[in-house]
Every structure is written in C-alpha cells, then in structure tokens.
Design an enzyme around this catalytic site. Structure first.
Site, PDB file in Angstrom:
ATOM      1  N   GLU A 185       0.820  -1.218   0.000  1.00 52.39           N
ATOM      2  CA  GLU A 185       0.000   0.000   0.000  1.00 52.39           C
ATOM      3  C   GLU A 185       0.855   1.270   0.000  1.00 52.39           C
ATOM      4  OE1 GLU A 185      -2.985  -0.272   3.091  1.00 52.39           O
ATOM      5  OE2 GLU A 185      -4.290  -1.370   1.724  1.00 52.39           O
ATOM      6  N   GLU A 188      -6.799  -7.638  -0.864  1.00 54.66           N
ATOM      7  CA  GLU A 188      -7.215  -7.657   0.535  1.00 54.66           C
ATOM      8  C   GLU A 188      -8.647  -7.189   0.647  1.00 54.66           C
ATOM      9  OE1 GLU A 188      -5.020  -5.225   3.226  1.00 54.66           O
ATOM     10  OE2 GLU A 188      -3.099  -5.776   2.365  1.00 54.66           O
TER      11      GLU A 188
HETATM   12  C1  GLA Z   1      -4.405  -2.556   4.703  1.00 56.98           C
HETATM   13  C2  GLA Z   1      -3.034  -3.161   4.900  1.00 56.98           C
HETATM   14  C3  GLA Z   1      -3.049  -4.387   5.764  1.00 56.98           C
HETATM   15  C4  GLA Z   1      -3.965  -4.211   6.943  1.00 56.98           C
HETATM   16  C5  GLA Z   1      -5.341  -3.868   6.432  1.00 56.98           C
HETATM   17  C6  GLA Z   1      -6.374  -3.749   7.521  1.00 56.98           C
HETATM   18  O1  GLA Z   1      -5.076  -3.044   3.637  1.00 56.98           O
HETATM   19  O2  GLA Z   1      -2.403  -3.464   3.688  1.00 56.98           O
HETATM   20  O3  GLA Z   1      -1.727  -4.642   6.204  1.00 56.98           O
HETATM   21  O4  GLA Z   1      -3.493  -3.182   7.737  1.00 56.98           O
HETATM   22  O5  GLA Z   1      -5.278  -2.636   5.776  1.00 56.98           O
HETATM   23  O6  GLA Z   1      -7.621  -3.349   7.021  1.00 56.98           O
END
Ligand code: GLA
Length: 668
Positions: free
Chosen positions: A145, A302
């Site tokens: 991210e 995710e």
């Molecule tokens: C993001 C991060 C993860 C986690 C999620 C929780 O997507 O990439 O590591 O922190 O949020 O929602």
C-alpha cells in the site's frame, strides 16, 4: 490464472511452528489456493544490519509448496526495522509542518530517501535470489500500500528529489516560472535550488507548485517501487509483479502511471458495512481498477471477512454479505478473492481486525462462511480469465483530481469522488456497466462517455473529446470541466474555452451554492432539485434541456444538448439530485443506444456479465429480502450442482447467482 484464487495475508510467524498443522487442515477445508507471505517480515529476516535469517520464511514457503498452495511473496520492505531508523533517522518522513514522524508504527520511510532505498534494495536482492526458484512462488508483492500512510514527504531528501524532478520536467527555471505563474505574488525563482516542497506557508501556496508536488509525490513512491521492481526483473524476469493499491480509489498515487510497471493490478477494498450504499463506491473502484490495464483481470488482494479495526466504529459484516461483496469483485473482473488476513493475531494494532480464522477458531460463523465461499469459488474455475465489456466510459485523471481539490476555487464543495459517484450511480442503478478510463484513452469503442468535473484538461484531451463526438459519440460533460491546462492556468476566451464549440455554449460566471444549499430547475415540465453549483450559461447553439427555476439565474440554461459532427454533447451546469440525474441519464443512454445488462431488474439487484468461452451473468441481491429475476434467455447455474437451464432465478437475501449462457450484446 486457471481459477479464481482464494486466500489472504499469511503471517504464521506470530505463532509457534506447530500452528501449521492446523493452518494446513483449515486451508484445505476452505480451498485456499494463494496466500501472501512476508509483508512485514523485515525486522525478522534482517534482525541486525546485514545479518539475515530466512528460517521462518523458508519453512512457510516449503509448507505451502508441499500443500499445493501458491505464494504471493512480498519483498518485505513495507515496514523498516527499528535499527534502520535508529541508525538513520533521516529516513523518517516529515510532514508539511516540519514534524518528523517516529518509528513504531509502519511505512516509516521517506520514499525518496537514498538510504532507505539502499537498504531496501539489499534486502530485495537477498529475497529474490533466495526464492527465485522456489516452487511456491507465484508472484511478487512489492512493499505494501504505497502512499497509504505517507502520501507526501517534506524532508530535505524529498526537497532534493523534488528539485531534480522539476529540473527534468521543465529543463529551465524560466519554463518553470512560466508554468507556475510565479509573477503572481512575487514568487519568481532564479534557480531550482531556491525551490522547497510546499511546506506550511502564511497563506495559499502557489497552486501549480502544489499540483507538481502531488505529481512528484506519486512519482517518488513510484521510484521506491521501481527500485525494487528492477531487482526482481533482473533476478526473476518471468515472475509477475504487483503492488496492492489502497482503498477503493486513492488520491495519492497516479495509478495510470503506476500500472505501466505492474504485470497485474491489485486492490485492497474495505467498504464500510454501516454504509448501505458502500457497494456503489466499491463497484466504481473495481471498474476503475479493471480499466487500468484495458480490462485485464485484476486481483482483489485484501478485504475483510467482517469488521476492520481502523474506523471509529467498526461494524461486522452481516451473514452473507462477505460472500456478496466477494462475488461483486469477481463480477467486475477480479480473478482472486483474498483477505487481510488468514488468522486473527492476538496482539498488535490489528488484533480486532477480522480474519479468515477468527480468535474463536474454526467453529465460528466467520470461518463457516469463509469455508463455504472458498469451496464455491473452487467449484467455478472456468470464470477466471473472462472479461467485462462496457458501452459507457467515465473519465478519470489523477492530475485533474489533484487540481480540482486545490484551494482558492469557487467552491470547496466540489470534490472528485463525490462527483464521480454522483455520475456513476445512475448507471450502477440501471445495471449499465461502465469502464473508468483516462481522458486520453481511445474512446471510439464506447457509445457514451461521461466527464464528471474534469477541471484540468490539456488540449490533446479536448481534441480527443471533439473527435469522439464528431465521429458519432455521445458525450455528457458536467460543469467546471475543461477550465485549466496542465499547469493549472485557466484557458482564456470564455469557460470552458477548449470545449465551447463542442458544447455550443459559454459559461459567463460560476455561481456555486452556499454550504448545504440547493437550487431547482425546470426539466420536462417538472421542478427538479440540484445542489453544489450553478452557473450563468450563454447558449451558443446548444438546445436548452433544463433551466434554473429560482434566484438570479431563473430562466437561464442549466442543462443543454448540442449536436456536433455526427454526435451529441450534453452539458450539466449543476449537480442534479440523484433521482433527477437518473432521469437525465436514462434519456441520454436511450439516445446513445446503451442498454442495461438486464432490463427491469428489481431495485438493489446488480447484474454484470463477464465474457469468456461463454457468458457469465452475475446477479447480486443487495436487499435483505429475497427477489426473483426473469432472464431473457435461459441460463445454467454455475454454483449449484447440475441443474437444468432456467429463465427464473431466485435470489435469497444478500444472495448471489452466477449463470452461464448467452447474455451478451447479441443476446439482447
Ligand atoms: C491494509 C493493509 C493491511 C492491513 C489492512 C487492515 O489493507 O495493507 O496490512 O493493515 O489494511 O484493514
């Protein structure tokens, strides 16, 4: 892909080794096929500078390979270990007000920092070399991210990198001064060395300076990504590479630029279960992500099985809605359903974030739903690789988003995501599939193109829109589009100068509405509501479709339609209320000969088609009550045991059906 992948982030390092036996059993039950490994492993694999211990990762990958589960292997650089910022505090990012952020959370690095990049490169080289031939390795996951927590960094290393970036962009300081309109307020620079990042200043900073800092910040993160990408390309040229984009749509990174350096696009998606319309924004994000690489299937990297931990109040997902949201992503082109995370950790900041295996273990509602969904996806491998097609394009450009939301504009109420969703909703509700593409994209394949408040527009884009309409396209442009060039300099000669002949009008002056204010229009003999904006429009040939009904603009044009070449260009001088927007776009789509995936669906039912060897029709019921859907031609249910083709589909509350058959354009 030979199936729709299923799994999630896998962090077995939080538990003793014996946890694998339980993980292996439960992963098999849930038909897990892909897990992401090692995102936050840096401190573990390099406990001291230059000292590496990959024992745990070796074991995890060996276990996965033996179980036939593929690994999306991280480059492990997402959270530098404490020793790195302790030895090199200069890698820590700095805010616009000069505050240097501390270690102790994650993403604590300045993306431009040469020191960070050097240590990251050494680690990635080790990781790539070690696992290049590992049988579990499916794809690389660079960082995590980018631009999520650190959108911009204002430290000295960033300042140096920013000056380099500006020198490359402009060549000479005179060119920069002209682009930034620095004669205004005595801001003229005599050399690049005088330029700082736009830190906190006495009042409004130079907007072009801010805009370039947005561009630079996206490129700085991209530079950190490429620092790793180049190593992977050298060591494992055949292993595909991705990085997970944040959220449904993210302001900090220009995804159009980034995806040129990714083999497959991936997205993290966390719609808020408390928001009854969160699937609308989710769908918009999925359509955008799918469109980034011309419709190539993408990865849902995710999502949450239920609640997250990071909102102020975190709702669980009611029964059935995790399945529904997962199929929504697949319907809109995802070839994976992955979660953060496999097992819920007992400690750390995310201990109350849901997971595939909750604190309560396998005998829980969440795991039962996880298991059922995994088996269901595994039973329909044929969907993978099929593609969504759209007749409508919505235009989106990060440069314009950044510029639109700079300060000192007629109204702060005009924000890009609100604008997008206001224009997207009528299509979503009518079950008309949209792509979301860059304004310079070849538009000739679309029947209708929608331009929500594209404030910044270079002349090439204006020419693209003109030739699209000239060639017979239908275009709908909303207010405050085509106002400024790529340097945020207003086009002179009457707004929106580069589109005036195309739209057949001139905007004399903007009349934004007060905070929370509204106005009304006369439209087809009714009084129709609108908000955010109004403006003084002079028609120069356009037909007037609606007029403002009150205030100083009463009787003046609010919505217009102009025939141009072989096509039609509509113009919206205000933001019609949702029902009015729907009425207008029903008319515009009918004229453009755009039809829904299925006509006459009950409210709250989403229909999308993916085309492969056959068509797959996805029906998603967002209602808490059952509905029955009639199909124009019989379909075969892909998710149930062999059943005869049927023209009636019963959808349970929050239910999903996937049917194969002929549902494409030819079948309509
Ligand atoms: C993001 C991060 C993860 C986690 C999620 C929780 O997507 O990439 O590591 O922190 O949020 O929602």
């Amino acid at each position: 892909m030979e199936r729709v992948y299923y799994g999630g982030d896998y962090y077995p390092e939080h538990w003793p080794d014996g946890i694998w036996e339980d993980d292996r059993k439960l992963m098999a039950e849930a038909a897990v096929s892909l897990v992401t490994v090692g995102i936050f492993s840096w401190a573990q694999v390099e406990p001291r500078p230059g000292e590496f211990d990959f024992g745990k990762v070796d074991q995890t990958l060996d276990n996965l390979a033996e179980a036939g589960i593929r690994a999306c292997l991280a480059t492990m650089t997402a959270s530098p270990p404490p020793w790195l910022s302790h030895q090199h505090p200069e890698i820590l990012p700095v805010r616009a007000d000069g505050t240097r952020l501390s270690a102790g959370a994650r993403q604590q690095f300045c993306p431009s920092s040469p020191v960070f990049r050097r240590y990251a490169a050494r680690l990635v080289d080790r990781v790539a070399t070690r696992y290049a031939d590992h049988p579990a390795l499916e794809l690389w996951h660079i960082g995590n991210e980018f631009g999520c927590h650190i959108r911009e960094c204002y430290c000295e290393a960033s300042a140096v990198d920013f000056r380099r970036w500006l020198a490359e962009r402009y060549g000479t300081i005179d060119a920069l001064n002209a682009a930034w309109s620095t004669t205004f307020w005595s801001q003229r620079y005599s050399g690049f060395a005088e330029i700082e990042p736009p830190r906190v200043a006495p009042t409004f900073p130079n907007p072009a300076h801010k805009l370039d800092f947005h561009r630079f910040s996206s490129d700085a993160s991209l530079g950190a990504y490429l620092n790793e990408r180049e190593i992977l390309a050298r060591i494992t040229p055949d292993v595909p590479v991705t990085t997970n984009f944040v959220g449904l749509v993210q302001k900090s990174l220009d995804w159009h630029k980034w995806v040129q350096h990714e083999d497959i696009v991936s997205l993290d998606s966390y719609p808020d279960p408390y928001d009854a319309r969160s699937h609308l924004e989710a769908a918009f994000g999925y359509d955008l992500v799918r469109s980034l690489k011309g419709g190539q299937p993408w990865l849902l990297m995710e999502q949450a099985t239920s609640a997250v931990n990071w909102r102020t109040r975190n709702s669980p997902k009611p029964p059935g809605t995790m399945r529904l949201g997962s199929w929504q992503a697949v319907a809109r082109g995802a070839d994976s359903v992955l979660f953060f995370q496999w097992r819920q950790t007992p400690g750390g900041a995310e201990k109350f974030h849901s997971a595939m295996v909750p604190h309560g273990g396998a005998d829980t509602r969440i795991f039962r739903e996880v298991r059922e969904l995994g088996q269901e996806l595994a039973s329909a491998p044929q969907i993978a690789g099929s593609r969504v097609q759209a007749d409508v394009a919505i235009l989106h450009d990060w440069n314009s988003w950044w510029a639109l939301e700079l300060n000192s504009h007629p109204s702060d109420d005009l924000t890009q995501l609100d604008a997008h969703l206001a224009h997207y909703a009528p299509f979503f509700d009518a079950n008309i599939t949209c792509d979301v593409v860059h304004p310079s994209h070849d538009l000739s394949g679309y029947r209708l193109v929608v331009v929500p408040n594209l404030y910044l527009m270079d002349r090439a884009v204006a020419a693209n829109l003109r030739s699209y309409v000239e060639g017979g396209g239908h275009l709908a442009v909303s207010f405050f589009s085509g106002i400024a060039d790529e340097n945020d300099r207003v086009y002179e000669g009457g707004y929106p100068a580069p589109l005036r002949d195309l739209l057949g009008l001139r905007v004399d002056e903007f009349w934004p509405l007060p905070e929370g204010g509204s106005t009304t229009m006369h439209l087809d003999g009714t009084r129709a509501g609108a908000s955010v904006w109004s403006e003084w429009i002079e028609s120069e040939g356009a037909d007037i479709v609606a007029t403002f009904a009150e205030g100083p603009l009463a009787g003046r044009p609010a919505v217009t339609r102009n025939e141009f070449g072989s096509g039609v260009a509509w113009y919206l001088g205000t933001r019609p209320d949702p029902t009015v927007m729907r009425t207008l776009f029903d008319r515009i789509t009918a004229e453009a000969d755009v039809s829904p995936v299925l006509p006459g669906l009950p409210d709250g039912v989403q229909a999308v088609v993916r085309r492969g060897g056959t068509d797959y029709l996805f029906l998603l019921n967002h209602n808490s009550v059952p509905v029955t859907v009639s199909l124009p031609s019989p379909g075969t249910d892909v998710l149930t045991d062999p059943a005869p083709p049927s023209s009636e589909v019963d959808l349970a509350p929050y239910g999903v059906a996937v049917l194969s058959g002929q549902f494409g354009k030819d079948a309509r």
